[in-house]
Design a protein around this motif. Structure first.
Motif, PDB file in Angstrom:
ATOM      1  N   MET E 203       0.682  -1.184  -0.005  1.00 40.61           N
ATOM      2  CA  MET E 203       0.097   0.017   0.052  1.00 40.61           C
ATOM      3  C   MET E 203       0.994   1.114   0.113  1.00 40.61           C
ATOM      4  SD  MET E 203      -1.509   2.198   2.672  1.00 40.61           S
ATOM      5  CE  MET E 203      -1.888   3.969   2.137  1.00 40.61           C
ATOM      6  N   ASP E 204       0.533   2.271  -0.766  1.00 32.33           N
ATOM      7  CA  ASP E 204       1.277   3.585  -0.597  1.00 32.33           C
ATOM      8  C   ASP E 204       0.219   4.625  -0.953  1.00 32.33           C
ATOM      9  OD1 ASP E 204       2.118   2.503  -3.460  1.00 32.33           O
ATOM     10  OD2 ASP E 204       1.947   4.517  -3.319  1.00 32.33           O
ATOM     11  N   GLY E 205       0.277   5.702  -0.251  1.00 38.05           N
ATOM     12  CA  GLY E 205      -0.492   6.681  -0.490  1.00 38.05           C
ATOM     13  C   GLY E 205      -1.055   7.162   1.018  1.00 38.05           C
ATOM     14  N   ASP E 206      -2.328   7.662   0.789  1.00 42.17           N
ATOM     15  CA  ASP E 206      -2.930   8.056   2.237  1.00 42.17           C
ATOM     16  C   ASP E 206      -4.431   7.541   2.302  1.00 42.17           C
ATOM     17  OD1 ASP E 206      -3.384   9.527   4.540  1.00 42.17           O
ATOM     18  OD2 ASP E 206      -3.963  11.325   3.573  1.00 42.17           O
ATOM     19  N   LEU E 207      -4.652   6.728   2.994  1.00 42.97           N
ATOM     20  CA  LEU E 207      -6.006   5.993   3.261  1.00 42.97           C
ATOM     21  C   LEU E 207      -6.380   5.995   4.748  1.00 42.97           C
ATOM     22  CD1 LEU E 207      -5.554   2.814   0.811  1.00 42.97           C
ATOM     23  CD2 LEU E 207      -7.066   5.003   0.418  1.00 42.97           C
ATOM     24  N   THR E 208      -7.708   6.204   5.079  1.00 42.25           N
ATOM     25  CA  THR E 208      -8.157   6.191   6.324  1.00 42.25           C
ATOM     26  C   THR E 208      -8.354   4.271   6.399  1.00 42.25           C
ATOM     27  OG1 THR E 208     -10.548   5.889   5.606  1.00 42.25           O
ATOM     28  CG2 THR E 208      -9.644   8.071   6.308  1.00 42.25           C
ATOM     29  N   VAL E 209      -8.393   3.983   7.747  1.00 37.72           N
ATOM     30  CA  VAL E 209      -8.531   2.633   7.837  1.00 37.72           C
ATOM     31  C   VAL E 209      -9.928   1.939   7.213  1.00 37.72           C
ATOM     32  CG1 VAL E 209      -8.897   0.739   9.727  1.00 37.72           C
ATOM     33  CG2 VAL E 209      -7.399   2.448  10.084  1.00 37.72           C
ATOM     34  N   PHE E 212      -9.302   1.884   3.411  1.00 38.10           N
ATOM     35  CA  PHE E 212      -8.120   0.600   3.042  1.00 38.10           C
ATOM     36  C   PHE E 212      -9.158  -0.638   3.019  1.00 38.10           C
ATOM     37  CE2 PHE E 212      -6.079  -3.081   4.607  1.00 38.10           C
ATOM     38  CZ  PHE E 212      -5.032  -2.991   3.721  1.00 38.10           C
ATOM     39  N   ASN E 213     -10.008  -0.664   4.076  1.00 42.54           N
ATOM     40  CA  ASN E 213     -10.908  -1.877   3.958  1.00 42.54           C
ATOM     41  C   ASN E 213     -11.622  -2.025   2.747  1.00 42.54           C
ATOM     42  OD1 ASN E 213      -9.821  -2.832   6.427  1.00 42.54           O
ATOM     43  ND2 ASN E 213     -11.335  -1.744   7.686  1.00 42.54           N
TER      44      ASN E 213
ATOM     45  N   GLY F 220      -4.055   8.460  12.484  1.00 43.19           N
ATOM     46  CA  GLY F 220      -4.500   7.193  12.429  1.00 43.19           C
ATOM     47  C   GLY F 220      -4.442   6.733  10.832  1.00 43.19           C
ATOM     48  N   ASN F 221      -4.274   7.466  10.107  1.00 40.85           N
ATOM     49  CA  ASN F 221      -4.215   6.874   8.794  1.00 40.85           C
ATOM     50  C   ASN F 221      -3.199   6.138   8.252  1.00 40.85           C
ATOM     51  OD1 ASN F 221      -6.572   8.424   8.170  1.00 40.85           O
ATOM     52  ND2 ASN F 221      -5.949   9.671   6.503  1.00 40.85           N
ATOM     53  N   LEU F 222      -3.266   5.482   7.036  1.00 41.08           N
ATOM     54  CA  LEU F 222      -2.380   4.515   6.657  1.00 41.08           C
ATOM     55  C   LEU F 222      -1.503   5.095   5.463  1.00 41.08           C
ATOM     56  CD1 LEU F 222      -4.458   1.664   6.167  1.00 41.08           C
ATOM     57  CD2 LEU F 222      -3.107   2.110   8.194  1.00 41.08           C
ATOM     58  N   CYS F 223      -0.102   5.197   5.592  1.00 37.45           N
ATOM     59  CA  CYS F 223       0.333   5.766   4.481  1.00 37.45           C
ATOM     60  C   CYS F 223       1.281   4.733   3.497  1.00 37.45           C
ATOM     61  CB  CYS F 223       1.293   6.756   4.627  1.00 37.45           C
ATOM     62  SG  CYS F 223       2.766   6.562   5.994  1.00 37.45           S
ATOM     63  N   ALA F 224       1.712   3.542   4.311  1.00 37.74           N
ATOM     64  CA  ALA F 224       2.532   2.385   3.439  1.00 37.74           C
ATOM     65  C   ALA F 224       2.163   1.094   4.076  1.00 37.74           C
ATOM     66  CB  ALA F 224       3.923   2.909   3.499  1.00 37.74           C
ATOM     67  N   ILE F 238      -4.878  -8.688   9.257  1.00 38.85           N
ATOM     68  CA  ILE F 238      -4.729  -7.327   8.476  1.00 38.85           C
ATOM     69  C   ILE F 238      -5.202  -6.320   9.446  1.00 38.85           C
ATOM     70  CG2 ILE F 238      -4.545  -6.106   6.621  1.00 38.85           C
ATOM     71  CD1 ILE F 238      -3.738  -8.784   5.059  1.00 38.85           C
ATOM     72  N   GLU F 239      -6.533  -6.522   9.575  1.00 42.18           N
ATOM     73  CA  GLU F 239      -7.119  -5.429  10.576  1.00 42.18           C
ATOM     74  C   GLU F 239      -6.347  -5.587  11.835  1.00 42.18           C
ATOM     75  OE1 GLU F 239     -11.337  -6.527  10.353  1.00 42.18           O
ATOM     76  OE2 GLU F 239     -11.610  -6.212   8.151  1.00 42.18           O
ATOM     77  N   ILE F 242      -3.200  -3.638  11.633  1.00 40.93           N
ATOM     78  CA  ILE F 242      -3.513  -2.039  11.633  1.00 40.93           C
ATOM     79  C   ILE F 242      -3.791  -1.450  12.865  1.00 40.93           C
ATOM     80  CG2 ILE F 242      -5.096  -0.346  10.461  1.00 40.93           C
ATOM     81  CD1 ILE F 242      -5.178  -2.177   8.083  1.00 40.93           C
ATOM     82  N   VAL F 246      -1.419   1.466  14.636  1.00 49.10           N
ATOM     83  CA  VAL F 246      -1.728   2.788  14.980  1.00 49.10           C
ATOM     84  C   VAL F 246      -1.555   3.180  16.636  1.00 49.10           C
ATOM     85  CG1 VAL F 246      -3.915   4.447  15.261  1.00 49.10           C
ATOM     86  CG2 VAL F 246      -3.741   3.001  13.222  1.00 49.10           C
TER      87      VAL F 246
END
Lengths: 279, 261, 261, 279, 279, 261
Positions: E203-209, E212-213, F220-224, F238-239, F242, F246
């Motif tokens: 994954m790369d970029g900017d996603l909320t959880v 992403f789901n 709390g966002n994902l970037c990679a 995976i959940e 994550i 965080v």
């Protein structure tokens, strides 16, 4: 071919070339066998302004192992130009041109070495071009086969090698640098003199089929003359001066310098004879 | 490096000779082998020298190009030394990029030239900060019978001394001689069985425990030194080596690099 | 290269067929395999061609960039040929930098294009001495069943012939066709058991003693030649190969590169 | 030597150096043994502004195989400068300088390791220069011999290493960066303290024979002081604090920071004594 | 993500994308198995403007030897982009990106191959990207697993792979180049369809959880559709047209061209069904 | 990778502990090891951080130079991340150019910094299209006991956060702090015998079937994200990962990167 146009007159009114040679005339050629102590065999060739050294090591254990052939020896030639052998400094290390030349010389030499006598081994041939002026692959192959003989490697025959080409719409022998740069075609040839077999052949430029045949004949004839010089070099080392095997390369250089003029005279006499003999 | 019956016998033989101040080739311990220098060997180079030290043969060629100076020495030319221990010269040398042995030789030769101020680098500047002469000293070992350090050093000095700056080829005026200032000469010693010997041949190198190279100048000063191999030297041995090095340097300079030469 | 029972039987079988002017795939000795050319296969390339010669498949793509000319040809564009014998194409090809086999193929294809003056390099000059088109001819072997030389040569010629100079992408005006002048076509022969055969497949290459590639032009002239492998040719064999090469070149040109094509 | 001229006064009127040191004074030196968990042995050296880490693995199987010696272990040192250890970023990977240093350090270490006890193996020594300020080869060799001892490799003795040199016509000890750049000569030395044998020696610059001898004596004396610090580091790990073998490099860094001034005072007292003791 | 801003409207008022696709719509996908003669197994994938070829050799002797595993086969994938596969010419040879992709694809494939059946061997997978338009790692993994099946390598299941991502604050499926360059996130996924196990995930970029789901669910559903196409390709080769195994890549290209529109129609019907079936 | 009695026993031992929510070093499955960060460790770097995560030690140094921007981002500085898994740090690491393992670590750290917009690259522009700061993030593993991904990520973030742009050295004005915007923190998990564990040590890595790294931001966002190894994860795993990531990110930021720090 360089493909660069020029105002230089490559052939003059008398049909002579920049350096005064006739179209079918070789540059002065001197060969000395056994010039290096450490190598199993070696030869030094001075051909016009080319200076080329060849050394042979082997048959010896083949590295890397996966190259070993259980049925025969492999011949691995490494052709290298010294960085200072040309006008613009050459970056050290193998470039694509030298890798190609190493390959075709290896293949040519494999034809004359009795490789099946030495399974799993490698016969390593190193060609160092110390000074270059067109025709180094032919000089290298010519030197390498003398070095192989000097190393006592059993061979069918030597290989003699020479190029013919085309400049100013004329088929000529043994191109020097300007003729190569501004010429129209180049045909390097290597043959097994005893059988006439062709073991090295390349061509680039533009030739009609007839011109190519003329060039091939001219180069073939020259190979027979070169062959005599090769045999002389070996005779010189092993017969004439048996008790003076020392011969090192400076001496060679000096000897050559001295005998250059002698040679030029000689050649003008010998060459036509040889040429007829060769055909 | 490995031990086998033949090399053991060779070692014994060499040590026995040395203990009697003798060598395989009829030298004493402190004697160097005969040296010949042929300059101008390669006409395509700006300068070149073929050196024989006994059976060891080294060819050095100089090539120059116009390029940019280093940023911290904007008014100086550049001297770059490379050594290639070609497989042509010995069954122990391999094809490929320079190994640590050739790098050591190149760097010790380079250090001698640089620290000994062999060349006036400021005279190799064309336009300060913009254009200088970049000069390549390329060392080719052709036939290896030990002591490449000294053969390479002498060939490099002789090649530089005979070289012409190819100014006309680069349209930078007339060709001139290389601006040589000093002639740093290297002398190398091996330690065998507790004895210091000069100018080891390859059989001697194979049984030597340590190696010392000393580079000296006209005035007897030192400009570079390098100890090699897994053995050691005493202070006394180093003093002895320095003394012999100064003498060897003077001899080379007077026999091969005298003014008229 | 090594000898084993299976390869001995294969050799015997191939030689026997050839002595009767037959081949494994129902060809005569002088016959080439069926050829198909698909140009425009890769839209990201300036030009491309997928060539099948029997089961041998080669893809060539052309990419062009704007760059500086070589200093000795300031008014000419640059053509650079690379070959990659990908391990995808054969269990005998390995990953890594080009080996001597790929270098030979790249250089022979390059020599044909260059010496045969396939492209008018002067038309690839943008501003003399400053900007020219640098063009990469990248040869990818995809499926290897012998004679990559001819497949690569034809794919390169077809790709160049179909290519557009990407002038608009580089803001150098409008895209134009590549300035093709000549169509140098290569023909490769193997020598097996004293016979000359055209266009060897891989099983034939494995038992061949020598290889000859001849590149010819529209007017029947020769522009490049390369002998390979450890065997030899007679003068007569070379004459024969030239004759067949000229014929094959004309056939390819008329069947695949005729004007309307 | 850098050979670059400067207006900086490298020695002031009182005969003191840029950082206030006397000519024969070492920079502060701290050594800690056993700072890495994974390595068989390790040492951290902080010497003036140099920070050097050494790790030892082995004796272990020797790769590549053709380097194996059937009679003894080989010592393979790899000296590396971190890209960020110097002012101008260093390109990662070995350059010619680091290859030369790796070679001479390997050779020096071979002299003290009982290599014949471990035929066919290799003893691998990795030296990482994390921060550099002249003298890193001496710091690296000093660290490496402590790391070898920490790894339990049987040795005749440690090797202690230090450089002397010449700036402003004065022979001085342990050059820092400006002294190296603008100085006149540098003489890195490595000795076996118990025997006084010289196992590493280089020199560059311009020295009379007398000056060289002075520098050699000065560097030799300093090696004996360094030897004491090396032994202290090993004592520290194996005797004094037997139940606290943890010691990691940050702690080392902190410890060192704290004890720096202490050390400077100490040195001014101890050094002359040591100097005499060493001779 | 490219992270470059743009004025291009990546999603229009009707919620459609640059190429007219709905957010959860795949680009046209065609797969052909067995397109190369020499390889033990092969597959060609045309997916939007991506053209990818995969070849499998092995199980065969593992080189270099030190990589051999005595307990199982290793899977070595080599992902490579042709120099002409992208707009700006790519330098030939592996870069860091392609080495990373090779590694994660190798690891994913190891999960489905019964590697313990072939100890000490290597199964070599070569992926050549001939034309690239975002999503080549998913196309490569999808092709590779079909090629492995074509080679007769025993496997638990195929791997199906597809990316989801985010552009203009919308979660979308199977990004094309502009969407990748100017988008906000990319999530390449590879699953084992029979079990739903995730074997490739980046994954790369900017996603909320939550985003992403959603993306993960969308990509998973798409993998089941892709799985059907993979199985069709194998059926096509081994059942439907048993007596026409020839199929080479030009034919594949032609077939694909012809059936593209057909496919687009098909997809609009099939996809939603599949999507449900996949969950 | 190979199976031997000792590693089988180790595997059994580790799995048994994990099934009881225990670890060799007295952690629970979801617990990370103690973390220490020492910034300013290397004064020759623009910024540096030595990080210990349990027994794993990583040193990151930042060096900056002035150079040209990439043509597609003329107004942005450049950030380049390299990782060297030095043989100093483990008997399993080898000398030589970066292998695929170091490349993966470098790229995942790089992706976290880049996608997490850790640095405001526009503030690293000096003259748009001409001069920008080129910044090298060099990761050196010093002591390897597993989970280099997280140790390297945290060291890189800490080093950048402590770094000064060396403007005065390059005569570009006064030194200023690196323009940090976000603090992307990575958390890595291994799957062993069906259990998800946080921050694996090397013994655990040796028996793990799969690895997952998740990089999160302050909000709390994902970037990679990066999955590795030959095993698989379920959606639920995976959940869970994550969620833990965080939490770990927030903890690191508050304990080590709070404002006053």
């Amino acid at each position: 071919m360089g493909g660069i146009t020029t105002d230089i007159k490559l052939i003059d009114e008398k049909g002579l070339r920049l350096d005064g040679r006739r179209p079918d005339e070789l540059r002065p050629l001197k060969i000395e066998a056994g010039v290096l102590r450490r190598a199993d065999g070696s030869a030094y060739v001075e051909w016009g302004e080319n200076k080329v050294l060849a050394a042979v090591y082997g048959p010896r254990e083949c590295h890397p192992r996966h190259r070993q052939n259980p049925a025969r020896a492999i011949v691995q030639c490494n052709y290298n130009m010294a960085s200072f052998s040309v006008s613009d400094r050459k970056r050290p290390g193998p470039d694509r041109r030298s890798q190609e030349i190493s390959k075709i010389i290896s293949e040519a030499l494999e034809h004359v070495v009795f490789t099946h006598l030495f399974p799993r081994t490698s016969i390593d041939v190193y060609i160092e071009v110390l000074q270059a002026n067109a025709g180094t692959r032919c000089a290298g192959l010519t030197a390498a086969s003398v070095a192989l003989a000097d190393a006592g490697v059993p061979m069918k025959d030597l290989i003699a090698s020479c190029a013919a080409g085309k400049v100013a719409d004329t088929i000529i022998l043994d191109l020097r640098k300007e003729e190569d740069n501004f010429g129209q075609a180049d045909v390097p040839l290597g043959i097994v003199p005893r059988t006439g077999e062709i073991v090295l052949l390349q061509m680039d430029g533009d030739l009609t089929v007839e011109e190519f045949n003329t060039a091939l004949t001219m180069a073939t004839d020259a190979c027979y003359r070169i062959y005599e010089t090769q045999k002389d070099a070996l005779r010189q080392k092993y017969c004439v001066s048996k008790d003076d095997i020392a011969g090192d390369i400076e001496e060679a250089a000096e000897n050559i310098e001295e005998s250059k003029k002698e040679n030029e005279l000689e050649q003008q006499d010998d060459v036509p004879d040889d040429q007829e003999g060769g055909q | 490096m490995t031990s086998n019956p033949l090399s053991d016998i060779m070692r014994e033989h060499i040590c026995k000779l040395i203990s009697k101040d003798q060598r395989q080739d009829d030298r004493t311990r402190e004697e160097f082998r005969p040296l010949t220098i042929t300059t101008g060997y390669v006409s395509s180079a700006e300068g070149s020298a073929l050196v024989s030290l006994g059976n060891t043969k080294v060819l050095v060629g100089i090539k120059s190009i116009v390029g940019e100076p280093f940023s911290d020495t904007p008014d100086k030319g550049v001297l770059t030394t490379n050594a290639e221990l070609k497989p042509l010269a010995s069954e122990n040398f391999e094809s490929g990029p320079p190994d640590e042995e050739s790098i050591e030789i190149a760097r010790v030769v380079d250090r001698g030239l640089r620290e000994g101020k062999a060349v006036d680098l400021e005279k190799l500047c064309i336009t300060p900060g913009e254009e200088v002469w970049i000069n390549f000293v390329d060392i080719h070992a052709l036939d290896y019978d030990g002591n490449l350090f000294d053969a390479a050093n002498i060939a490099a000095v002789a090649a530089l001394r005979s070289a012409m700056i190819p100014a006309s080829r680069f349209e930078k005026g007339e060709d001139t001689h290389f601006p040589m200032v000093h002639l740093p000469i290297s002398a190398t010693f091996a330690k065998i069985d507790g004895y210091l010997i000069a100018d080891p041949c390859v059989d001697e190198e194979n049984v030597a425990s340590a190696r010392l190279t000393v580079v000296t100048l006209e005035n007897g000063n030192l400009c570079a030194m390098q100890k090699g191999l897994g053995g050691s030297f005493t202070k006394q041995e180093i003093e002895k080596a320095i003394e012999l090095s100064v003498r060897w340097g003077q001899k080379i300079r007077s026999e091969h690099f005298s003014e008229g030469d």
